[in-house]
Design an enzyme around this catalytic site. Structure first.
Site, PDB file in Angstrom:
ATOM      1  N   LYS A 186       7.010  46.529  -4.599  1.00  0.00           N
ATOM      2  CA  LYS A 186       6.199  47.657  -5.071  1.00  0.00           C
ATOM      3  C   LYS A 186       7.041  48.930  -5.079  1.00  0.00           C
ATOM      4  O   LYS A 186       7.381  49.476  -4.041  1.00  0.00           O
ATOM      5  CB  LYS A 186       4.955  47.877  -4.208  1.00  0.00           C
ATOM      6  N   GLY A 239      10.686  54.516   3.377  1.00  0.00           N
ATOM      7  CA  GLY A 239       9.916  55.694   2.981  1.00  0.00           C
ATOM      8  C   GLY A 239       9.763  56.640   4.145  1.00  0.00           C
ATOM      9  O   GLY A 239      10.547  56.603   5.106  1.00  0.00           O
ATOM     10  N   THR A 243       4.384  57.255   6.761  1.00  0.00           N
ATOM     11  CA  THR A 243       3.916  56.072   6.006  1.00  0.00           C
ATOM     12  C   THR A 243       4.300  54.798   6.766  1.00  0.00           C
ATOM     13  O   THR A 243       3.509  53.847   6.830  1.00  0.00           O
ATOM     14  CB  THR A 243       4.530  56.034   4.588  1.00  0.00           C
ATOM     15  N   GLY A 244       5.486  54.809   7.350  1.00  0.00           N
ATOM     16  CA  GLY A 244       5.929  53.651   8.135  1.00  0.00           C
ATOM     17  C   GLY A 244       4.981  53.369   9.294  1.00  0.00           C
ATOM     18  O   GLY A 244       4.661  52.211   9.591  1.00  0.00           O
ATOM     19  N   GLU A 261      12.754  51.410   7.189  1.00  0.00           N
ATOM     20  CA  GLU A 261      13.848  52.378   7.016  1.00  0.00           C
ATOM     21  C   GLU A 261      13.174  53.707   6.725  1.00  0.00           C
ATOM     22  O   GLU A 261      12.605  53.890   5.641  1.00  0.00           O
ATOM     23  CB  GLU A 261      14.749  51.979   5.843  1.00  0.00           C
ATOM     24  N   CYS A 295      17.812  59.933   2.649  1.00  0.00           N
ATOM     25  CA  CYS A 295      17.450  59.784   4.065  1.00  0.00           C
ATOM     26  C   CYS A 295      18.635  60.058   4.971  1.00  0.00           C
ATOM     27  O   CYS A 295      18.467  60.445   6.112  1.00  0.00           O
ATOM     28  CB  CYS A 295      16.913  58.383   4.308  1.00  0.00           C
ATOM     29  N   GLU A 396      12.228  66.833   8.203  1.00  0.00           N
ATOM     30  CA  GLU A 396      12.978  66.325   7.051  1.00  0.00           C
ATOM     31  C   GLU A 396      12.490  67.049   5.798  1.00  0.00           C
ATOM     32  O   GLU A 396      11.331  66.915   5.411  1.00  0.00           O
ATOM     33  CB  GLU A 396      12.755  64.813   6.904  1.00  0.00           C
TER      34      GLU A 396
HETATM   35  P1  NAD Z   1       6.634  57.462   0.890  1.00  0.00           P
HETATM   36  O1  NAD Z   1       6.495  57.029   2.305  1.00  0.00           O
HETATM   37  O2  NAD Z   1       5.724  58.480   0.374  1.00  0.00           O
HETATM   38  O3  NAD Z   1       6.500  56.222  -0.099  1.00  0.00           O
HETATM   39  C1  NAD Z   1       7.331  55.078  -0.020  1.00  0.00           C
HETATM   40  C2  NAD Z   1       6.618  53.892  -0.609  1.00  0.00           C
HETATM   41  O4  NAD Z   1       5.475  53.608   0.191  1.00  0.00           O
HETATM   42  C3  NAD Z   1       6.099  54.112  -2.019  1.00  0.00           C
HETATM   43  O5  NAD Z   1       6.224  52.915  -2.751  1.00  0.00           O
HETATM   44  C4  NAD Z   1       4.641  54.459  -1.774  1.00  0.00           C
HETATM   45  O6  NAD Z   1       3.837  54.189  -2.898  1.00  0.00           O
HETATM   46  C5  NAD Z   1       4.311  53.555  -0.604  1.00  0.00           C
HETATM   47  N1  NAD Z   1       3.175  53.972   0.220  1.00  0.00           N
HETATM   48  C6  NAD Z   1       2.687  55.218   0.412  1.00  0.00           C
HETATM   49  N2  NAD Z   1       1.605  55.189   1.227  1.00  0.00           N
HETATM   50  C7  NAD Z   1       1.413  53.898   1.581  1.00  0.00           C
HETATM   51  C8  NAD Z   1       0.469  53.217   2.419  1.00  0.00           C
HETATM   52  N3  NAD Z   1      -0.499  53.860   3.054  1.00  0.00           N
HETATM   53  N4  NAD Z   1       0.590  51.883   2.549  1.00  0.00           N
HETATM   54  C9  NAD Z   1       1.579  51.216   1.930  1.00  0.00           C
HETATM   55  N5  NAD Z   1       2.487  51.791   1.114  1.00  0.00           N
HETATM   56  C10 NAD Z   1       2.421  53.123   0.944  1.00  0.00           C
HETATM   57  O7  NAD Z   1       8.172  57.893   0.759  1.00  0.00           O
HETATM   58  P2  NAD Z   1       8.878  58.533  -0.518  1.00  0.00           P
HETATM   59  O8  NAD Z   1       8.390  59.941  -0.616  1.00  0.00           O
HETATM   60  O9  NAD Z   1       8.769  57.619  -1.674  1.00  0.00           O
HETATM   61  O10 NAD Z   1      10.400  58.499  -0.068  1.00  0.00           O
HETATM   62  C11 NAD Z   1      10.990  59.489   0.700  1.00  0.00           C
HETATM   63  C12 NAD Z   1      11.117  59.061   2.156  1.00  0.00           C
HETATM   64  O11 NAD Z   1      11.835  57.833   2.239  1.00  0.00           O
HETATM   65  C13 NAD Z   1      11.891  60.037   3.010  1.00  0.00           C
HETATM   66  O12 NAD Z   1      11.242  60.235   4.232  1.00  0.00           O
HETATM   67  C14 NAD Z   1      13.229  59.334   3.230  1.00  0.00           C
HETATM   68  O13 NAD Z   1      13.927  59.728   4.382  1.00  0.00           O
HETATM   69  C15 NAD Z   1      12.816  57.917   3.270  1.00  0.00           C
HETATM   70  N6  NAD Z   1      13.951  57.045   2.964  1.00  0.00           N
HETATM   71  C16 NAD Z   1      14.518  56.327   3.999  1.00  0.00           C
HETATM   72  C17 NAD Z   1      15.610  55.512   3.750  1.00  0.00           C
HETATM   73  C18 NAD Z   1      16.243  54.718   4.857  1.00  0.00           C
HETATM   74  O14 NAD Z   1      16.941  53.766   4.542  1.00  0.00           O
HETATM   75  N7  NAD Z   1      16.024  55.047   6.118  1.00  0.00           N
HETATM   76  C19 NAD Z   1      16.125  55.392   2.455  1.00  0.00           C
HETATM   77  C20 NAD Z   1      15.518  56.133   1.428  1.00  0.00           C
HETATM   78  C21 NAD Z   1      14.422  56.938   1.707  1.00  0.00           C
END
Ligand code: NAD
Length: 493
Positions: A186, A239, A243-244, A261, A295, A396
């Site tokens: 997704k 993400g 959200t995690g 991650e 990230c 962040e």
């Molecule tokens: P996000 O958490 O908003 O979304 C990430 C994904 O999760 C998307 O596909 C989104 O649709 C989905 N999502 C959102 N809410 C959800 C829920 N309740 N249940 C299940 N899925 C859900 O993150 P973003 O804004 O897309 O990305 C930016 C973030 O990602 C930053 O915090 C960044 O640090 C992190 N990131 C981390 C790494 C790493 O490897 N540590 C790499 C890239 C990005």
């Protein structure tokens, strides 16, 4: 600064994107769609299916069918060969994938090409790894033979963000497919297009229908349905940390395996004896690359006080030289943020920095000129005289903003580096190898680099300490995230 409404460009063709479920290109079951916007032109470039819980059910069924069917009988070497073909197809379509990503998220075309190339490399690596997933024999106390088997988990859910859409997908797909799982990918709503294209290329590479399904749709519905689904054995997520946390809660229902991650607030630690010119030349990219939406961004510069003034001067000079511009121009180093909404969020942080008393040295506003009028541009921004308790040092930002914080002793540098709930990456700059290694051991982060800014190597583990995540992607360690370990004892009596 407000978000203007995006519209289709007059006369331009709008891509009619489809999900991939059970080998078919499909719409959402209820027929709903959402607009996909180019943040550099603020135009609608595609419509994608707005998938929800029912679409996830359909994808899980397809993935389970595939897992129980032909796929489970493929020898590991065949899975590797399919991954090799997949890698080749990504290389053949490198330019198409790169153009798609640049149009979708405002990433400079040179960076998109680099990202697509890395995706091909990751699939190539896991093509070779597929038949190297094996168990061991263990000298247990009893006289029989004890052995372990590494087996695929089954259907895995892979939820990825918008900042490196293809790359984050490949880090999960490579080991998941190499180990024999079937997957539901997704993508984030901002960036569905390359994930869909990867789903199509996987079919062309010969993966059986249902082995890789791509469901597009909002995180709160489609994403949450994957995280909570009883038929999904594992969820891998990249993400935001919040959200995690929600994914962990949703995954608890059937005690899914979870790897995460998450976010970061990584330091660049600069000691007085470092090659300061090299630091200043190379480090703007460690925070402004991908418009700071990284990230691993080194969003805090911790600098020894005796060279503080010089480092700020050199870094500011290098930052002013960073080429901000049209993402389709190969000379561009920083394109747009992913959306106007994201720019508003970053501008709020810049405001907070000013209000909390940090000194703005460079940037802090959108670039001027008619060529920047339509896009979500923002200049690389440097704040000096920041303290670690300010919001711009703690949270962040996910935008092109760096905070400079002086320190007096190595112990203070380590304390400041660790004074964050995150622990993803970081860099240490010094000519003293003992000091570099002492510092590397003391910093609580998953990936560190010394006298450079690199965080990612296909062959080496990547992931975070503390609230930056659970598990390690890339390298052979990632295969542990996608396998169950079974112990079998044989009575030889
Ligand atoms: P996000 O958490 O908003 O979304 C990430 C994904 O999760 C998307 O596909 C989104 O649709 C989905 N999502 C959102 N809410 C959800 C829920 N309740 N249940 C299940 N899925 C859900 O993150 P973003 O804004 O897309 O990305 C930016 C973030 O990602 C930053 O915090 C960044 O640090 C992190 N990131 C981390 C790494 C790493 O490897 N540590 C790499 C890239 C990005």
């Amino acid at each position: 600064m407000t978000s203007p409404v995006a519209r289709p460009e007059a006369g331009a063709q709008i891509l009619d994107a489809k999900m991939i479920v059970g080998g078919e290109r499909v719409d959402a079951l209820d027929g709903q769609t959402f607009d996909v916007v180019n943040p550099a032109t603020n135009t609608v470039i595609a419509r994608a299916p707005l998938g929800g819980a029912a679409d996830v059910d359909r994808a899980v069924e397809a993935a389970q069918r595939a897992f129980d069917g032909e796929w489970s009988r493929w020898p590991a070497v065949e899975r590797g060969r399919a991954l090799h073909r997949f890698s080749g197809l990504v290389r053949d379509h490198l330019e198409e994938l790169s153009q798609l990503e640049t149009a979708n998220i405002g990433k400079p075309i040179a960076s998109s090409r680099g990202e697509a190339e890395s995706v091909a490399n990751v699939f190539e690596y896991y093509a070779g790894a597929a038949n190297k997933v094996f168990g061991e024999t263990i000298p247990v106390t009893k006289p029989g033979l004890d052995l372990t088997l590494r087996e695929p988990i089954g259907v895995v859910g892979l939820i990825v963000p918008w900042n490196f859409p293809m790359m984050m997908a490949s880090w999960k797909l490579g080991p998941a497919l190499a180990a024999g799982n079937t997957a539901i990918l997704k993508p984030a709503s901002y960036s569905p297009l390359t994930a869909i294209r990867l789903g199509e290329l996987a079919l062309e590479a010969g993966f059986p229908p249902g082995v890789l399904n791509v469901v597009t749709g909002p995180g709160g519905t489609a994403g949450a349905a994957i995280a909570a689904h009883g038929g999904v054995g594992k969820v891998a997520f990249t993400g935001e940390t919040t959200t995690g946390q929600e994914i962990m809660r949703l995954a608890a229902g059937n005690v899914k395996k979870v790897s995460l991650e998450l976010g970061g607030k990584s330091p660049n630690i600069v000691f007085a004896d470092a090659d300061l010119e090299r630091f200043a030349r190379e480090s703007p990219y460690s925070v402004f690359d991908n418009c700071g939406q990284d990230c691993c961004a080194r969003s805090r510069i911790l600098v020894e006080r005796s060279v503080h003034g010089k480092v700020v001067e050199l870094f500011a000079e290098a930052t002013r030289k960073v080429v901000v511009g049209d993402p389709t121009d190969p000379a561009t180093e920083v394109g747009t943020l992913v959306s106007f909404k994201q720019r508003e969020r970053v501008v709020d942080y810049i405001q907070a920095g000013l209000e909390e008393g940090a000194e703005l040295v460079v940037g802090g506003r959108p670039p001027e000129g008619p060529q920047f009028a339509t896009g979500a541009y923002l200049l690389p921004t440097v704040f000096d005289h920041v303290t670690n308790d300010m919001r711009i040092a703690r949270e962040e930002i996910f935008g092109p903003v760096v905070a400079v914080i002086p320190f007096d002793t190595a112990d203070e540098a380590i304390r400041l580096a660790n004074e964050t709930p995150y622990g993803l990456s970081g860099s240490i700059w010094t000519r003293d190898i003992s000091k570099a290694l002492r510092t590397a051991r003391a910093v609580r982060s998953g990936v560190l680099s010394i006298n450079c800014n690199s965080s990612v190597h296909t062959e080496a583990p990547f992931g975070g300490y503390k609230m930056s995540g659970i598990g390690r992607e890339l390298g052979m360690h990632a295969l542990e995230l996608y396998t169950e370990l079974k112990n079998v004892y044989i009575d030889l009596g």
